[in-house]
Design an enzyme around this catalytic site. Structure first.
Site, PDB file in Angstrom:
ATOM      1  N   GLU A  81       0.885  -1.170   0.000  1.00  0.00           N
ATOM      2  CA  GLU A  81       0.000   0.000   0.000  1.00  0.00           C
ATOM      3  C   GLU A  81       0.914   1.209   0.000  1.00  0.00           C
ATOM      4  O   GLU A  81       1.608   1.474   0.991  1.00  0.00           O
ATOM      5  CB  GLU A  81      -0.918  -0.012   1.220  1.00  0.00           C
ATOM      6  CG  GLU A  81      -2.115   0.921   1.063  1.00  0.00           C
ATOM      7  CD  GLU A  81      -1.813   2.341   1.502  1.00  0.00           C
ATOM      8  OE1 GLU A  81      -1.388   3.151   0.634  1.00  0.00           O
ATOM      9  OE2 GLU A  81      -1.989   2.644   2.687  1.00  0.00           O
TER      10      GLU A  81
ATOM     11  N   CYS B  68      -2.696   8.538   3.531  1.00  0.00           N
ATOM     12  CA  CYS B  68      -2.640   8.089   2.138  1.00  0.00           C
ATOM     13  C   CYS B  68      -3.916   8.417   1.375  1.00  0.00           C
ATOM     14  O   CYS B  68      -3.896   8.505   0.145  1.00  0.00           O
ATOM     15  CB  CYS B  68      -2.391   6.585   2.082  1.00  0.00           C
ATOM     16  SG  CYS B  68      -0.808   6.078   2.766  1.00  0.00           S
TER      17      CYS B  68
END
Length: 479
Positions: free
Chosen positions: A248, A284
Protein backbone atom coordinates in the site's frame (compact mmCIF):
# COMPACT_ATOMS: atom_id res chain seq x y z
CA UNK A 1 13.17 12.79 35.27
CA UNK A 2 14.93 9.96 33.43
CA UNK A 3 14.03 9.15 29.84
CA UNK A 4 11.82 6.03 29.56
CA UNK A 5 13.54 3.10 27.84
CA UNK A 6 11.55 0.40 26.04
CA UNK A 7 12.80 -3.02 24.95
CA UNK A 8 12.05 -4.59 21.61
CA UNK A 9 10.55 -8.08 21.41
CA UNK A 10 12.50 -10.87 19.73
CA UNK A 11 10.80 -14.27 19.59
CA UNK A 12 8.29 -12.99 22.12
CA UNK A 13 10.90 -11.95 24.67
CA UNK A 14 11.86 -8.40 25.72
CA UNK A 15 15.36 -7.56 24.54
CA UNK A 16 17.68 -4.61 25.08
CA UNK A 17 20.63 -4.33 22.74
CA UNK A 18 22.70 -1.60 24.37
CA UNK A 19 21.98 0.60 21.34
CA UNK A 20 19.20 3.07 22.07
CA UNK A 21 17.17 5.00 19.50
CA UNK A 22 15.92 8.42 20.59
CA UNK A 23 12.23 9.01 19.84
CA UNK A 24 11.30 12.68 19.87
CA UNK A 25 8.19 14.60 20.76
CA UNK A 26 7.36 15.83 17.27
CA UNK A 27 6.00 19.15 18.57
CA UNK A 28 8.69 20.13 21.08
CA UNK A 29 11.59 18.28 19.46
CA UNK A 30 12.67 16.91 22.85
CA UNK A 31 13.55 13.25 23.40
CA UNK A 32 10.42 11.60 24.77
CA UNK A 33 11.68 8.03 25.10
CA UNK A 34 14.29 5.59 23.90
CA UNK A 35 13.71 2.20 22.35
CA UNK A 36 16.22 -0.60 21.91
CA UNK A 37 17.67 -0.61 18.40
CA UNK A 38 18.06 -3.99 16.72
CA UNK A 39 20.92 -5.08 14.53
CA UNK A 40 21.38 -7.96 12.08
CA UNK A 41 21.67 -10.54 14.89
CA UNK A 42 18.24 -9.72 16.32
CA UNK A 43 16.66 -9.65 12.86
CA UNK A 44 18.09 -13.10 12.11
CA UNK A 45 16.88 -14.45 15.44
CA UNK A 46 13.39 -13.07 14.82
CA UNK A 47 13.14 -14.55 11.31
CA UNK A 48 14.51 -17.92 12.41
CA UNK A 49 12.04 -18.09 15.30
CA UNK A 50 9.08 -17.18 13.06
CA UNK A 51 10.12 -19.82 10.53
CA UNK A 52 10.47 -22.46 13.24
CA UNK A 53 7.10 -21.53 14.74
CA UNK A 54 5.06 -22.20 11.58
CA UNK A 55 3.72 -25.58 12.68
CA UNK A 56 3.13 -24.51 16.28
CA UNK A 57 1.25 -21.41 15.20
CA UNK A 58 -0.82 -23.29 12.61
CA UNK A 59 -1.78 -25.78 15.34
CA UNK A 60 -2.69 -23.00 17.79
CA UNK A 61 -6.49 -23.45 17.80
CA UNK A 62 -8.77 -20.79 16.32
CA UNK A 63 -10.52 -20.25 19.65
CA UNK A 64 -7.13 -19.66 21.30
CA UNK A 65 -6.26 -17.11 18.60
CA UNK A 66 -9.58 -15.43 19.26
CA UNK A 67 -8.82 -15.33 22.99
CA UNK A 68 -5.45 -13.66 22.32
CA UNK A 69 -7.12 -11.02 20.17
CA UNK A 70 -9.90 -10.43 22.71
CA UNK A 71 -7.28 -10.00 25.45
CA UNK A 72 -5.65 -7.33 23.30
CA UNK A 73 -8.99 -5.58 22.84
CA UNK A 74 -9.50 -5.45 26.62
CA UNK A 75 -5.99 -4.26 27.41
CA UNK A 76 -5.92 -1.62 24.68
CA UNK A 77 -9.20 -0.32 26.07
CA UNK A 78 -7.72 -0.15 29.56
CA UNK A 79 -4.65 1.67 28.20
CA UNK A 80 -6.58 3.90 25.80
CA UNK A 81 -5.54 7.23 27.32
CA UNK A 82 -1.91 6.16 27.63
CA UNK A 83 -1.81 5.00 24.01
CA UNK A 84 -3.42 8.22 22.78
CA UNK A 85 -0.91 10.40 24.64
CA UNK A 86 1.96 8.27 23.37
CA UNK A 87 0.71 8.57 19.80
CA UNK A 88 0.17 12.31 20.15
CA UNK A 89 3.77 12.65 21.34
CA UNK A 90 5.64 10.40 18.94
CA UNK A 91 3.66 11.28 15.79
CA UNK A 92 2.58 14.84 16.57
CA UNK A 93 -0.98 13.78 15.86
CA UNK A 94 -3.66 16.01 17.44
CA UNK A 95 -5.01 14.36 20.57
CA UNK A 96 -8.53 14.02 19.19
CA UNK A 97 -7.19 12.20 16.12
CA UNK A 98 -4.96 10.12 18.40
CA UNK A 99 -7.92 8.91 20.42
CA UNK A 100 -9.68 8.05 17.18
CA UNK A 101 -6.75 5.93 16.07
CA UNK A 102 -6.66 4.06 19.39
CA UNK A 103 -10.35 3.31 18.93
CA UNK A 104 -9.58 1.96 15.45
CA UNK A 105 -6.78 -0.19 16.91
CA UNK A 106 -9.34 -1.68 19.28
CA UNK A 107 -11.88 -2.13 16.48
CA UNK A 108 -9.38 -3.86 14.21
CA UNK A 109 -8.33 -6.39 16.85
CA UNK A 110 -12.00 -6.93 17.71
CA UNK A 111 -12.92 -7.59 14.08
CA UNK A 112 -10.00 -10.02 13.81
CA UNK A 113 -11.18 -11.83 16.95
CA UNK A 114 -14.53 -12.41 15.27
CA UNK A 115 -12.90 -13.62 12.06
CA UNK A 116 -10.48 -16.01 13.76
CA UNK A 117 -13.13 -18.73 14.04
CA UNK A 118 -14.70 -18.02 10.65
CA UNK A 119 -11.87 -18.92 8.29
CA UNK A 120 -13.89 -21.39 6.30
CA UNK A 121 -13.40 -23.50 3.20
CA UNK A 122 -15.83 -24.83 0.63
CA UNK A 123 -17.40 -28.10 -0.36
CA UNK A 124 -17.91 -28.13 -4.12
CA UNK A 125 -19.39 -30.39 -6.73
CA UNK A 126 -16.79 -32.24 -8.78
CA UNK A 127 -19.08 -34.45 -10.82
CA UNK A 128 -19.15 -32.15 -13.84
CA UNK A 129 -18.55 -34.90 -16.41
CA UNK A 130 -18.67 -38.73 -16.51
CA UNK A 131 -14.93 -39.04 -15.82
CA UNK A 132 -15.37 -37.21 -12.49
CA UNK A 133 -18.15 -39.41 -11.15
CA UNK A 134 -17.50 -40.55 -7.61
CA UNK A 135 -15.18 -37.66 -6.74
CA UNK A 136 -15.85 -35.20 -3.91
CA UNK A 137 -13.96 -31.98 -3.38
CA UNK A 138 -13.45 -29.55 -0.54
CA UNK A 139 -11.04 -26.82 0.40
CA UNK A 140 -9.75 -25.18 3.55
CA UNK A 141 -7.58 -22.13 4.08
CA UNK A 142 -4.22 -22.74 5.75
CA UNK A 143 -1.67 -20.20 7.03
CA UNK A 144 0.82 -19.06 4.40
CA UNK A 145 3.74 -19.22 6.87
CA UNK A 146 6.08 -16.65 8.38
CA UNK A 147 5.25 -13.03 7.48
CA UNK A 148 7.23 -9.81 7.64
CA UNK A 149 5.47 -6.51 8.22
CA UNK A 150 6.91 -3.03 7.64
CA UNK A 151 4.76 -0.07 8.68
CA UNK A 152 5.04 3.75 8.30
CA UNK A 153 4.90 6.64 10.75
CA UNK A 154 1.50 8.14 10.03
CA UNK A 155 -0.78 5.50 11.63
CA UNK A 156 1.66 3.75 13.97
CA UNK A 157 -1.08 1.89 15.83
CA UNK A 158 -3.78 1.08 13.31
CA UNK A 159 -1.52 0.18 10.38
CA UNK A 160 0.31 -2.20 12.70
CA UNK A 161 -3.07 -3.59 13.76
CA UNK A 162 -4.05 -4.23 10.14
CA UNK A 163 -1.09 -6.57 9.76
CA UNK A 164 -0.66 -8.12 13.20
CA UNK A 165 -4.31 -8.83 14.07
CA UNK A 166 -5.11 -10.72 10.82
CA UNK A 167 -1.84 -12.66 11.12
CA UNK A 168 -2.82 -13.87 14.59
CA UNK A 169 -6.32 -14.74 13.36
CA UNK A 170 -4.89 -16.63 10.37
CA UNK A 171 -2.26 -18.52 12.39
CA UNK A 172 0.80 -16.88 10.82
CA UNK A 173 4.00 -16.15 12.76
CA UNK A 174 5.37 -12.69 12.04
CA UNK A 175 8.17 -10.18 12.40
CA UNK A 176 7.03 -6.56 12.65
CA UNK A 177 9.23 -3.54 11.93
CA UNK A 178 7.48 -0.25 12.79
CA UNK A 179 8.82 3.08 11.60
CA UNK A 180 11.91 4.28 13.47
CA UNK A 181 10.19 7.67 13.76
CA UNK A 182 7.15 6.28 15.62
CA UNK A 183 8.06 2.93 17.24
CA UNK A 184 6.64 3.41 20.74
CA UNK A 185 3.02 2.36 20.18
CA UNK A 186 4.15 -0.87 18.52
CA UNK A 187 6.22 -1.70 21.60
CA UNK A 188 3.11 -1.29 23.76
CA UNK A 189 1.34 -3.73 21.43
CA UNK A 190 4.32 -6.03 22.07
CA UNK A 191 3.85 -5.62 25.82
CA UNK A 192 0.22 -6.67 25.52
CA UNK A 193 1.01 -9.65 23.27
CA UNK A 194 3.57 -10.79 25.86
CA UNK A 195 0.70 -11.12 28.36
CA UNK A 196 -1.04 -13.72 26.17
CA UNK A 197 -0.59 -17.41 25.37
CA UNK A 198 0.54 -16.66 21.81
CA UNK A 199 3.49 -18.97 21.07
CA UNK A 200 6.60 -16.99 21.94
CA UNK A 201 8.62 -17.80 18.83
CA UNK A 202 5.68 -16.80 16.65
CA UNK A 203 6.11 -13.05 16.99
CA UNK A 204 8.71 -10.31 17.13
CA UNK A 205 8.44 -6.52 17.24
CA UNK A 206 11.80 -5.02 16.34
CA UNK A 207 13.08 -1.53 15.59
CA UNK A 208 15.98 -1.31 13.16
CA UNK A 209 17.29 0.63 10.20
CA UNK A 210 16.66 -0.21 6.56
CA UNK A 211 19.95 -2.02 6.08
CA UNK A 212 19.39 -4.33 9.05
CA UNK A 213 15.82 -5.07 7.92
CA UNK A 214 16.88 -6.28 4.45
CA UNK A 215 16.40 -9.98 5.34
CA UNK A 216 12.74 -9.23 6.15
CA UNK A 217 12.42 -8.51 2.43
CA UNK A 218 14.87 -10.96 0.91
CA UNK A 219 15.00 -14.04 3.18
CA UNK A 220 13.26 -17.01 1.48
CA UNK A 221 12.02 -18.27 4.85
CA UNK A 222 9.54 -15.38 4.81
CA UNK A 223 6.41 -16.39 2.89
CA UNK A 224 4.71 -12.99 2.73
CA UNK A 225 5.93 -9.40 2.89
CA UNK A 226 3.35 -6.72 3.68
CA UNK A 227 4.63 -3.16 3.32
CA UNK A 228 2.85 0.16 3.79
CA UNK A 229 4.81 3.23 2.77
CA UNK A 230 6.09 5.02 -0.30
CA UNK A 231 7.41 4.20 -3.78
CA UNK A 232 10.32 2.22 -2.33
CA UNK A 233 7.77 -0.58 -2.04
CA UNK A 234 8.29 -1.45 -5.71
CA UNK A 235 12.01 -1.91 -5.04
CA UNK A 236 11.19 -4.17 -2.10
CA UNK A 237 8.90 -6.22 -4.32
CA UNK A 238 11.71 -6.64 -6.88
CA UNK A 239 14.02 -7.90 -4.14
CA UNK A 240 11.47 -10.18 -2.49
CA UNK A 241 12.03 -13.25 -4.66
CA UNK A 242 9.22 -15.79 -4.73
CA UNK A 243 7.41 -14.63 -1.61
CA UNK A 244 3.96 -13.10 -1.82
CA UNK A 245 4.01 -9.29 -1.56
CA UNK A 246 1.24 -6.88 -0.53
CA UNK A 247 1.91 -3.15 -0.98
CA UNK A 248 0.00 0.00 0.00
CA UNK A 249 1.98 2.92 -1.38
CA UNK A 250 -0.15 6.01 -1.03
CA UNK A 251 -2.01 8.34 -3.37
CA UNK A 252 -3.14 11.87 -4.18
CA UNK A 253 -6.82 11.25 -3.70
CA UNK A 254 -9.47 13.20 -5.57
CA UNK A 255 -12.94 14.13 -4.36
CA UNK A 256 -15.53 14.99 -6.99
CA UNK A 257 -18.34 17.49 -6.32
CA UNK A 258 -21.13 17.12 -8.87
CA UNK A 259 -23.49 19.85 -10.12
CA UNK A 260 -25.95 18.63 -7.49
CA UNK A 261 -23.82 17.10 -4.72
CA UNK A 262 -26.84 15.72 -2.88
CA UNK A 263 -25.84 17.17 0.51
CA UNK A 264 -26.07 20.67 2.06
CA UNK A 265 -23.10 22.95 1.39
CA UNK A 266 -22.10 23.21 5.06
CA UNK A 267 -21.96 19.40 5.38
CA UNK A 268 -20.04 19.08 2.11
CA UNK A 269 -17.42 21.61 3.17
CA UNK A 270 -17.11 20.12 6.65
CA UNK A 271 -16.31 16.72 5.14
CA UNK A 272 -13.90 18.14 2.53
CA UNK A 273 -11.97 20.03 5.20
CA UNK A 274 -11.88 16.98 7.45
CA UNK A 275 -10.64 14.80 4.60
CA UNK A 276 -7.95 17.23 3.53
CA UNK A 277 -6.55 18.35 6.89
CA UNK A 278 -7.18 15.69 9.53
CA UNK A 279 -3.89 14.64 11.14
CA UNK A 280 -2.21 17.43 9.20
CA UNK A 281 -2.93 15.81 5.85
CA UNK A 282 -0.55 12.94 6.57
CA UNK A 283 -2.82 10.18 5.29
CA UNK A 284 -2.64 8.09 2.14
CA UNK A 285 -6.31 8.86 1.44
CA UNK A 286 -6.23 12.52 2.41
CA UNK A 287 -8.29 14.74 0.09
CA UNK A 288 -5.65 16.37 -2.10
CA UNK A 289 -7.61 17.29 -5.25
CA UNK A 290 -11.15 18.71 -5.03
CA UNK A 291 -12.72 18.53 -8.49
CA UNK A 292 -15.83 20.71 -8.57
CA UNK A 293 -18.51 21.19 -11.22
CA UNK A 294 -18.52 24.79 -12.42
CA UNK A 295 -22.05 25.30 -11.08
CA UNK A 296 -20.75 24.70 -7.54
CA UNK A 297 -17.18 25.97 -7.83
CA UNK A 298 -17.53 29.51 -6.47
CA UNK A 299 -19.66 28.49 -3.50
CA UNK A 300 -17.43 25.54 -2.58
CA UNK A 301 -14.20 27.55 -2.95
CA UNK A 302 -15.47 30.43 -0.82
CA UNK A 303 -16.95 28.23 1.94
CA UNK A 304 -13.97 25.91 2.03
CA UNK A 305 -11.50 28.80 2.30
CA UNK A 306 -13.49 30.23 5.18
CA UNK A 307 -13.48 26.88 6.99
CA UNK A 308 -9.76 26.32 6.42
CA UNK A 309 -8.90 29.73 7.87
CA UNK A 310 -10.74 28.72 11.05
CA UNK A 311 -8.56 25.64 11.66
CA UNK A 312 -6.34 25.93 14.73
CA UNK A 313 -2.66 24.98 14.51
CA UNK A 314 -0.43 24.27 17.47
CA UNK A 315 0.37 21.87 20.27
CA UNK A 316 -1.19 18.50 19.40
CA UNK A 317 -1.84 17.85 23.11
CA UNK A 318 -4.27 20.80 23.15
CA UNK A 319 -7.87 19.59 22.80
CA UNK A 320 -8.67 22.49 20.45
CA UNK A 321 -5.84 21.80 18.00
CA UNK A 322 -6.80 20.75 14.47
CA UNK A 323 -3.35 20.82 12.81
CA UNK A 324 -0.19 19.53 14.46
CA UNK A 325 3.35 19.34 13.08
CA UNK A 326 4.37 17.32 10.06
CA UNK A 327 6.64 14.42 10.92
CA UNK A 328 10.03 16.08 10.34
CA UNK A 329 11.86 19.07 8.87
CA UNK A 330 12.61 17.26 5.60
CA UNK A 331 8.89 16.74 5.00
CA UNK A 332 8.20 20.39 5.77
CA UNK A 333 10.99 21.48 3.38
CA UNK A 334 9.60 19.31 0.57
CA UNK A 335 6.05 20.51 1.02
CA UNK A 336 7.11 24.15 1.18
CA UNK A 337 9.11 23.73 -2.05
CA UNK A 338 6.19 22.09 -3.88
CA UNK A 339 3.76 24.79 -2.78
CA UNK A 340 6.13 27.55 -3.87
CA UNK A 341 6.65 25.93 -7.28
CA UNK A 342 2.88 25.49 -7.80
CA UNK A 343 2.28 29.10 -6.85
CA UNK A 344 5.05 30.36 -9.12
CA UNK A 345 3.54 28.40 -12.02
CA UNK A 346 0.21 30.22 -11.71
CA UNK A 347 -1.64 28.45 -8.91
CA UNK A 348 -4.04 30.79 -7.09
CA UNK A 349 -3.70 30.92 -3.31
CA UNK A 350 -7.08 30.89 -1.57
CA UNK A 351 -5.64 30.34 1.92
CA UNK A 352 -1.97 30.98 2.60
CA UNK A 353 -0.33 28.92 5.30
CA UNK A 354 2.74 29.84 7.30
CA UNK A 355 5.62 27.65 8.40
CA UNK A 356 7.25 27.58 11.81
CA UNK A 357 9.73 24.71 11.97
CA UNK A 358 7.71 21.56 11.35
CA UNK A 359 4.43 23.41 11.89
CA UNK A 360 2.74 24.26 8.59
CA UNK A 361 -0.55 26.10 8.72
CA UNK A 362 -3.06 24.83 6.16
CA UNK A 363 -2.93 25.91 2.52
CA UNK A 364 -5.71 25.93 -0.05
CA UNK A 365 -4.91 26.59 -3.71
CA UNK A 366 -6.87 26.65 -6.96
CA UNK A 367 -6.03 26.12 -10.62
CA UNK A 368 -2.68 24.46 -9.94
CA UNK A 369 -0.93 23.30 -13.11
CA UNK A 370 -1.50 19.62 -13.76
CA UNK A 371 2.21 18.97 -14.22
CA UNK A 372 3.13 20.47 -10.82
CA UNK A 373 4.47 18.05 -8.21
CA UNK A 374 1.86 19.37 -5.80
CA UNK A 375 -0.78 18.07 -8.20
CA UNK A 376 0.92 14.91 -9.49
CA UNK A 377 2.53 13.50 -6.36
CA UNK A 378 1.43 12.72 -2.83
CA UNK A 379 1.61 15.96 -0.80
CA UNK A 380 1.26 14.29 2.62
CA UNK A 381 0.69 17.57 4.40
CA UNK A 382 -1.96 20.21 5.17
CA UNK A 383 -2.70 21.38 1.64
CA UNK A 384 -5.60 20.88 -0.78
CA UNK A 385 -6.18 21.94 -4.38
CA UNK A 386 -9.46 22.99 -6.02
CA UNK A 387 -10.09 22.75 -9.77
CA UNK A 388 -13.20 23.39 -11.85
CA UNK A 389 -14.72 21.18 -14.56
CA UNK A 390 -17.73 21.57 -16.86
CA UNK A 391 -19.24 18.08 -16.60
CA UNK A 392 -19.32 14.96 -14.47
CA UNK A 393 -17.50 12.96 -17.15
CA UNK A 394 -14.76 15.58 -17.20
CA UNK A 395 -14.47 15.19 -13.43
CA UNK A 396 -14.00 11.43 -13.81
CA UNK A 397 -11.29 12.02 -16.39
CA UNK A 398 -9.51 14.49 -14.11
CA UNK A 399 -9.66 12.09 -11.17
CA UNK A 400 -8.18 9.32 -13.32
CA UNK A 401 -5.36 11.57 -14.53
CA UNK A 402 -3.01 10.27 -11.85
CA UNK A 403 -0.46 7.50 -11.56
CA UNK A 404 -2.04 6.71 -8.17
CA UNK A 405 -5.34 4.94 -7.60
CA UNK A 406 -6.20 4.33 -3.96
CA UNK A 407 -9.66 5.80 -3.26
CA UNK A 408 -11.90 8.54 -4.65
CA UNK A 409 -14.84 10.36 -3.09
CA UNK A 410 -17.90 11.44 -5.08
CA UNK A 411 -20.63 13.81 -3.91
CA UNK A 412 -23.58 13.41 -6.27
CA UNK A 413 -27.37 13.21 -6.01
CA UNK A 414 -27.63 11.08 -9.16
CA UNK A 415 -27.57 7.29 -8.94
CA UNK A 416 -26.47 6.95 -12.56
CA UNK A 417 -23.49 9.21 -11.82
CA UNK A 418 -22.61 7.16 -8.75
CA UNK A 419 -22.68 3.95 -10.77
CA UNK A 420 -20.72 5.55 -13.62
CA UNK A 421 -18.07 6.59 -11.10
CA UNK A 422 -17.86 3.02 -9.78
CA UNK A 423 -17.50 1.76 -13.36
CA UNK A 424 -14.93 4.26 -14.56
CA UNK A 425 -12.77 5.44 -11.67
CA UNK A 426 -9.38 3.70 -11.68
CA UNK A 427 -9.06 3.25 -7.94
CA UNK A 428 -9.32 0.54 -5.32
CA UNK A 429 -12.37 2.12 -3.69
CA UNK A 430 -15.12 4.61 -4.59
CA UNK A 431 -16.90 6.42 -1.73
CA UNK A 432 -20.24 8.00 -2.61
CA UNK A 433 -21.54 10.95 -0.57
CA UNK A 434 -18.34 11.23 1.43
CA UNK A 435 -14.61 11.85 1.13
CA UNK A 436 -12.03 9.26 0.01
CA UNK A 437 -10.56 9.44 3.50
CA UNK A 438 -13.24 7.05 4.77
CA UNK A 439 -11.87 3.73 5.95
CA UNK A 440 -13.87 1.26 8.00
CA UNK A 441 -11.57 -1.41 9.30
CA UNK A 442 -13.41 -4.46 7.98
CA UNK A 443 -13.68 -3.23 4.38
CA UNK A 444 -11.27 -4.26 1.59
CA UNK A 445 -8.66 -1.53 1.31
CA UNK A 446 -5.90 -1.08 -1.23
CA UNK A 447 -5.09 0.49 -4.55
CA UNK A 448 -4.21 0.10 -8.20
CA UNK A 449 -1.55 1.65 -10.41
CA UNK A 450 1.27 3.10 -8.28
CA UNK A 451 -0.85 2.86 -5.14
CA UNK A 452 0.08 -0.79 -4.72
CA UNK A 453 -1.12 -4.37 -4.95
CA UNK A 454 -3.17 -6.56 -2.63
CA UNK A 455 -5.87 -5.66 -0.13
CA UNK A 456 -6.03 -5.09 3.60
CA UNK A 457 -9.08 -4.92 5.83
CA UNK A 458 -9.20 -7.82 8.26
CA UNK A 459 -10.92 -10.46 6.14
CA UNK A 460 -9.06 -9.43 3.00
CA UNK A 461 -5.74 -9.54 4.86
CA UNK A 462 -6.55 -13.00 6.19
CA UNK A 463 -7.11 -14.13 2.61
CA UNK A 464 -3.70 -12.70 1.67
CA UNK A 465 -2.12 -14.56 4.62
CA UNK A 466 -3.70 -17.93 3.88
CA UNK A 467 -3.63 -20.38 0.99
CA UNK A 468 -6.28 -22.70 -0.37
CA UNK A 469 -5.57 -26.38 0.24
CA UNK A 470 -7.64 -28.87 -1.73
CA UNK A 471 -8.86 -32.28 -0.60
CA UNK A 472 -10.23 -34.70 -3.21
CA UNK A 473 -11.92 -37.95 -2.11
CA UNK A 474 -12.80 -40.76 -4.51
CA UNK A 475 -15.71 -42.97 -3.52
CA UNK A 476 -14.66 -46.59 -3.16
CA UNK A 477 -15.88 -49.03 -5.82
CA UNK A 478 -19.36 -50.43 -5.23
CA UNK A 479 -19.35 -53.93 -3.79
Amino acid sequence: MSTPQLPIYVAGQPVTTGDWLDVTDKYSGKVAAQVAHAGPAQVEQAISAAHEARAEMAAFPPDARRDVLEHCVRRFGERRDELAELLCTEAGKPIRDSRGEVDRLIDTFGIAAGEATRINGEVFEMQVSPRAHGFRGMTRRVPIGACSFITPFNFPLNLVAHKVAPAIAAGCPFVLKPSERTPLGAQVIGQVLAETDLPRKAWSVIVCDTKASAPMVEDPRIALLSFTGGPIGWDLRARAGRKKVALELGGNAACIVDEDPGVPLDHLVKRLVFGAYYQSGQSCISVQRVIVHRAMAERVSHAMAEAVRALKCGNPHDEATDIGPVIDAASADRLEEWIRAARDAGGRVLVEGRRDGTMIAPWLLADVAHDAKLYREEAFGPVALIETVDSFDAALDRANDSHFGLQCGVFTARLDHAMRAWDRLEVGGVVISDVPSVRVDNMPYGGVKDSGVGREGVRSAIEEMTEVRLLVIKDPPAE
